[in-house]
Design a protein around this motif. Structure first.
Motif, mmCIF file in Angstrom:
data_model
loop_
_atom_site.group_PDB
_atom_site.id
_atom_site.type_symbol
_atom_site.label_atom_id
_atom_site.label_comp_id
_atom_site.label_asym_id
_atom_site.label_seq_id
_atom_site.Cartn_x
_atom_site.Cartn_y
_atom_site.Cartn_z
ATOM 1 N N GLU A 248 28.409 58.998 52.554
ATOM 2 C CA GLU A 248 27.076 59.036 51.949
ATOM 3 C C GLU A 248 26.406 57.686 52.161
ATOM 4 N N ILE A 249 25.906 57.490 53.344
ATOM 5 C CA ILE A 249 25.338 56.207 53.718
ATOM 6 C C ILE A 249 23.929 56.096 53.145
ATOM 7 N N GLY A 250 23.602 54.970 52.577
ATOM 8 C CA GLY A 250 22.224 54.757 52.136
ATOM 9 C C GLY A 250 22.099 54.091 50.793
ATOM 10 N N ALA A 251 22.948 54.426 49.819
ATOM 11 C CA ALA A 251 22.776 53.852 48.490
ATOM 12 C C ALA A 251 24.120 53.774 47.788
ATOM 13 N N VAL A 252 24.250 52.776 46.922
ATOM 14 C CA VAL A 252 25.455 52.614 46.128
ATOM 15 C C VAL A 252 25.037 52.223 44.719
ATOM 16 N N GLU A 253 25.659 52.836 43.708
ATOM 17 C CA GLU A 253 25.316 52.589 42.319
ATOM 18 C C GLU A 253 26.330 51.663 41.667
ATOM 19 N N VAL A 254 25.886 51.004 40.591
ATOM 20 C CA VAL A 254 26.784 50.164 39.813
ATOM 21 C C VAL A 254 27.910 51.026 39.253
ATOM 22 N N ASN A 255 29.135 50.505 39.328
ATOM 23 C CA ASN A 255 30.325 51.185 38.797
ATOM 24 C C ASN A 255 30.622 52.515 39.489
ATOM 25 N N GLN A 256 29.984 52.772 40.639
ATOM 26 C CA GLN A 256 30.277 53.975 41.414
ATOM 27 C C GLN A 256 30.468 53.575 42.870
ATOM 28 N N PRO A 257 31.641 53.059 43.213
ATOM 29 C CA PRO A 257 31.890 52.607 44.583
ATOM 30 C C PRO A 257 31.652 53.722 45.591
ATOM 31 N N LEU A 258 31.281 53.317 46.779
ATOM 32 C CA LEU A 258 30.961 54.247 47.850
ATOM 33 C C LEU A 258 32.011 54.104 48.950
ATOM 34 N N THR A 259 32.554 55.221 49.376
ATOM 35 C CA THR A 259 33.571 55.206 50.426
ATOM 36 C C THR A 259 32.951 55.591 51.755
ATOM 37 N N VAL A 260 33.133 54.738 52.766
ATOM 38 C CA VAL A 260 32.691 55.064 54.123
ATOM 39 C C VAL A 260 33.927 55.191 55.007
ATOM 40 N N THR A 261 33.871 56.139 55.899
ATOM 41 C CA THR A 261 35.006 56.417 56.784
ATOM 42 C C THR A 261 34.639 56.041 58.208
ATOM 43 N N LEU A 262 35.507 55.258 58.862
ATOM 44 C CA LEU A 262 35.244 54.778 60.208
ATOM 45 C C LEU A 262 36.282 55.344 61.174
ATOM 46 N N ARG A 263 35.843 55.642 62.387
ATOM 47 C CA ARG A 263 36.717 56.229 63.394
ATOM 48 C C ARG A 263 36.378 55.616 64.757
ATOM 49 N N ALA A 264 37.410 55.354 65.548
ATOM 50 C CA ALA A 264 37.219 54.813 66.896
ATOM 51 C C ALA A 264 37.330 55.945 67.915
ATOM 52 N N SER A 265 36.341 56.032 68.802
ATOM 53 C CA SER A 265 36.378 57.041 69.868
ATOM 54 C C SER A 265 37.311 56.554 70.979
ATOM 55 N N PRO A 266 37.682 57.434 71.894
ATOM 56 C CA PRO A 266 38.575 57.013 72.998
ATOM 57 C C PRO A 266 37.990 55.900 73.851
ATOM 58 N N LYS A 267 36.633 55.731 73.848
ATOM 59 C CA LYS A 267 36.006 54.705 74.665
ATOM 60 C C LYS A 267 35.568 53.488 73.849
ATOM 61 N N ALA A 268 36.043 53.363 72.621
ATOM 62 C CA ALA A 268 35.669 52.226 71.791
ATOM 63 C C ALA A 268 36.125 50.918 72.423
ATOM 64 N N VAL A 269 35.329 49.863 72.204
ATOM 65 C CA VAL A 269 35.638 48.551 72.765
ATOM 66 C C VAL A 269 36.822 47.943 72.019
ATOM 67 N N LEU A 270 37.820 47.510 72.773
ATOM 68 C CA LEU A 270 39.004 46.909 72.175
ATOM 69 C C LEU A 270 38.682 45.512 71.639
ATOM 70 N N GLY A 271 39.431 45.119 70.587
ATOM 71 C CA GLY A 271 39.286 43.783 70.050
ATOM 72 C C GLY A 271 38.778 43.778 68.620
ATOM 73 N N ALA A 272 38.543 42.563 68.105
ATOM 74 C CA ALA A 272 38.117 42.380 66.715
ATOM 75 C C ALA A 272 36.611 42.146 66.646
ATOM 76 N N SER A 273 35.982 42.733 65.630
ATOM 77 C CA SER A 273 34.542 42.573 65.400
ATOM 78 C C SER A 273 34.298 42.397 63.909
ATOM 79 N N THR A 274 33.352 41.518 63.592
ATOM 80 C CA THR A 274 32.964 41.313 62.195
ATOM 81 C C THR A 274 31.754 42.182 61.890
ATOM 82 N N VAL A 275 31.882 43.062 60.907
ATOM 83 C CA VAL A 275 30.834 44.006 60.522
ATOM 84 C C VAL A 275 30.157 43.500 59.251
ATOM 85 N N THR A 276 28.818 43.614 59.214
ATOM 86 C CA THR A 276 28.045 43.131 58.061
ATOM 87 C C THR A 276 27.592 44.310 57.205
ATOM 88 N N VAL A 277 27.801 44.195 55.898
ATOM 89 C CA VAL A 277 27.290 45.164 54.919
ATOM 90 C C VAL A 277 26.185 44.465 54.136
#
Length: 681
Positions: A633-662
């Protein structure tokens, strides 16, 4: 404005420095540009202002954070630290371009955000922080809609002749249609109102055109007007403001309107062309000369509280300008007198709390409840009983022909849904309240008070009638108490207020006050009982107002007053609320995604440091590595109601480490956190 950004040919949400051939020489793009684009938070809703004394650039938009940039180095696409300043210059969107009033590098930067006041911030080009965050002055009234659109003018570049001209939405809403507007002139040095089109109705702008600043030339001010509300049906107008004919002493004002109250007299009058102020003369007791009691009035009303009940007063009004005084208006007579409680009836209930038991009625039945009554104060028992149906109360022994006040206390004890009970109230056959739906207006089991006036019949009676409106599904009216007072109540009742701890600042609302109410004032302080005027002249109630201008960790105290033609109410109940500083956290801080197995991983986004606050934060995730997708449920997060996001890598995803910003925002402030994604085979 909005749009994509790559720093090459696409510059959404950016401030650009262009060469004469229109190539980009430099630019500034906030680090959360992708977030701004996703949430329609245009940086380009306002124009950029160049400050020539210091080679600085000032600009802002819907964030509503504004930026002060070095003309030699805008900073390009990095975090806000490249800006010389990033400041909150108002309480909402910035849609009008600010103006600079300065001489030799010192002066005022003047701006206005939507539904807000004009604010003037001290400016010193040589200071380490050139623009102060504390305004030197703010305007006497706020602008509806998109805010004031302003222009500065002087006569022969003489600062002492400077005038700040501003147009704004006057009433209605200008977001999707054209609405009436007004022109006002201020002294830019101190914010004194010099002139307003609101004092003479014909001077207003028929259909205000937003995003257009006034044009000043040759002693005239030019403002456009849309042709109609839908902007297409009739020709538009170009309005020219200027002196009307040869300046001279103004004409004598028309006879003022006067209303007498308990220890006070309220005068109001029509505007006079070429008048810049008014002077009032008074004679007491019908003898002696008229003596001046007040001069220099720039409003069209005045409340005289230096009167004695039982004494007749005569008033004359004089208009003034720089050429002199007009002749006096025709005199008008006032007779202030003490307001006495004549009747206090607990409808449908017994005597108590200073009320007599139910009496003087014709028709209807009784109703009662033991449930709590919201906003009932110390008179909850009075609101817990009612007379319902079609009925009236007749009070006798009053002064024939007198104008008396009727105080009505309501609470719907039976209906829980809006639109079920709709009722009307009349006094001696004159309808004073129409289509009142208590549940829709304040809610079920909630106190609501109204004060109306009525003229006593020749036989000394006053009949207050209650009946269901023809459109009401439930053919039954209700009232909990009726009080009758001699004389008119001039001042409105006090509004109640609620304050809730919300993300980034207190959320305050206040109740509607019925009767002669023209606006509301909000008072604020950082200690109990130490409130000062904070937001004057608000024209709406029951609307959420986020007070962003707070310091996290402080507790703020508020109360509201109502204003009307006859003065300001007593303070409403005081409320207090803390100001929180929320944060954002991603857990875990590091995940590994296998593009071979395609096994998803979850990251929990939560808001911190605001355990008792309410509100929703808009959030956006950027810098995902190529080939990594997220779901949830991307878009909003409420106080005391954490939001879970699920991430998946495709077969062609770039290898290595990346820093993601929230990135999360609520109101004008932003919070960010980061987590690490490592993609493996």
């Amino acid at each position: 404005a909005n749009g994509s950004f790559d720093g090459l040919q696409n510059f959404g949400d950016s401030i650009l420095k262009l060469t004469p051939s229109l190539t980009v020489a430099d630019y500034f793009t906030p680090f959360h540009q992708e977030f701004m684009d996703a949430w329609d938070l245009d940086l380009g809703s306002s124009g950029a202002l160049f400050l020539p004394d210091s080679n600085l650039v000032f600009g802002g938009g819907k964030i509503p954070k504004s930026y002060l940039l070095r003309g030699s180095n805008y900073g390009k696409y990095v975090d806000d630290s490249t800006a010389l300043e990033s400041l909150l210059a108002g309480n909402s969107y910035l849609k009008s371009t600010p103006v600079l009033f300065s001489h030799n590098g010192k002066g005022l930067l003047i701006s206005c955000t939507s539904n807000d006041f004009i604010r003037a911030y001290p400016y010193n080009a040589s200071a380490a922080v050139p623009v102060s965050t504390t305004p030197a002055w703010q305007s006497d009234s706020s602008a509806d809609g998109a805010g004031y659109f302003m222009t500065l003018s002087t006569n022969a570049q003489n600062p002492s002749t400077a005038v700040l001209w501003g147009t704004c939405n006057f009433s209605g809403q200008s977001q999707q249609t054209a609405a009436p507007g007004a022109m006002q002139a201020y002294n830019p040095l101190n914010g004194t109102l010099l002139w307003s089109s609101r004092t003479v109705a014909s001077d207003n702008i028929p259909y205000w055109a937003k995003f257009v600043s006034p044009t000043v030339a040759n002693g005239k001010v030019y403002v456009p007007s849309f042709p109609s509300e839908d902007q297409v049906t009739t020709p538009g107008q170009l309005i020219c403001y200027g002196l009307l004919g040869t300046p001279s002493v103004p004409k004598a004002p028309a006879e003022p309107t006067v209303v007498s109250g308990n220890g006070e007299v309220q005068l109001s009058w029509a505007g006079v062309q070429q008048a810049t102020s008014f002077k009032i003369y008074r004679q007491a007791g019908g003898a002696g000369p008229f003596l001046p009691i007040v001069a220099g009035l720039t409003t069209l009303s005045y409340k005289d509280t230096s009167v004695v009940n039982g004494t007749a007063y005569a008033y004359e009004l004089v208009a003034a300008n720089s050429f002199g005084l007009s002749a006096a208006s025709p005199p008008v007579i006032a007779n202030p007198k003490t307001s006495l409680v004549l009747y206090k009836t607990n409808c449908g209930g017994p005597a108590g709390d200073g009320f007599a038991g139910d009496n003087y009625f014709t028709g209807g039945t009784t109703a009662s409840t033991t449930s709590p009554i919201k906003n009932g104060g110390s008179y909850v028992a009075v609101y817990q009983t009612a007379r319902v149906g079609t009925f009236s109360y007749t009070f006798s022994g009053l002064v024939p022909g007198a104008t008396d006040s009727v105080f009505l206390a309501f609470a719907d004890l039976q209906q829980t849904r809006a639109g079920q009970r709709i009722m009307n109230v009349s006094v001696n056959g004159q309808q004073v309240i129409s289509k009142l739906d208590l549940v829709s207006f304040v809610g079920p089991l909630t106190a609501y008070d109204a004060t109306v006036t009525g003229q006593v019949a020749p036989n000394g009676t006053l009949t207050v009638s209650f009946s269901p409106d023809a459109s009401s599904p439930v053919q039954s009216a209700t009232v909990s108490a009726v009080e009758v007072y001699s004389g008119a109540w001039l001042r409105p009742l006090s509004p109640t207020m609620t304050a809730t701890a919300a993300l980034n600042g207190p959320l305050i609302t206040w109740s509607t006050v019925a009767g002669r109410t023209t606006g509301y004032n909000i008072y604020r302080g950082t200690a109990k009982g130490a409130e000062t005027l904070y937001l004057p002249g608000l024209t709406t109630s029951e609307e959420a107002y986020f007070d962003y201008n707070v310091s996290p960790g402080m507790t703020y105290y508020y109360y509201a007053t109502a204003t009307g033609p006859y003065g300001e109410s007593a303070p409403g109940p005081e409320v207090s609320v803390p100001a929180y500083a929320f944060g954002v956290m991603a857990s875990p801080s590091s995940i590994t995604l296998s593009r071979g197995a395609g096994i998803p991983q979850s990251v929990i986004i939560s808001l911190t440091n605001a355990p008792n606050a309410t509100g929703v934060g808009k959030f956006h995730i950027s810098n995902l590595p190529s080939g990594v997708t997220l779901a949830g449920e991307i878009g909003a997060v409420e106080v005391n109601q954490p939001l879970t996001v699920t991430l998946r890598a495709s077969p062609k995803a770039v290898l290595g480490a990346s820093t993601v910003t929230v990135l999360v925002n609520s109101g004008p402030n932003y919070r960010q956190t980061q987590f690490l994604i490592t993609v493996t085979n």
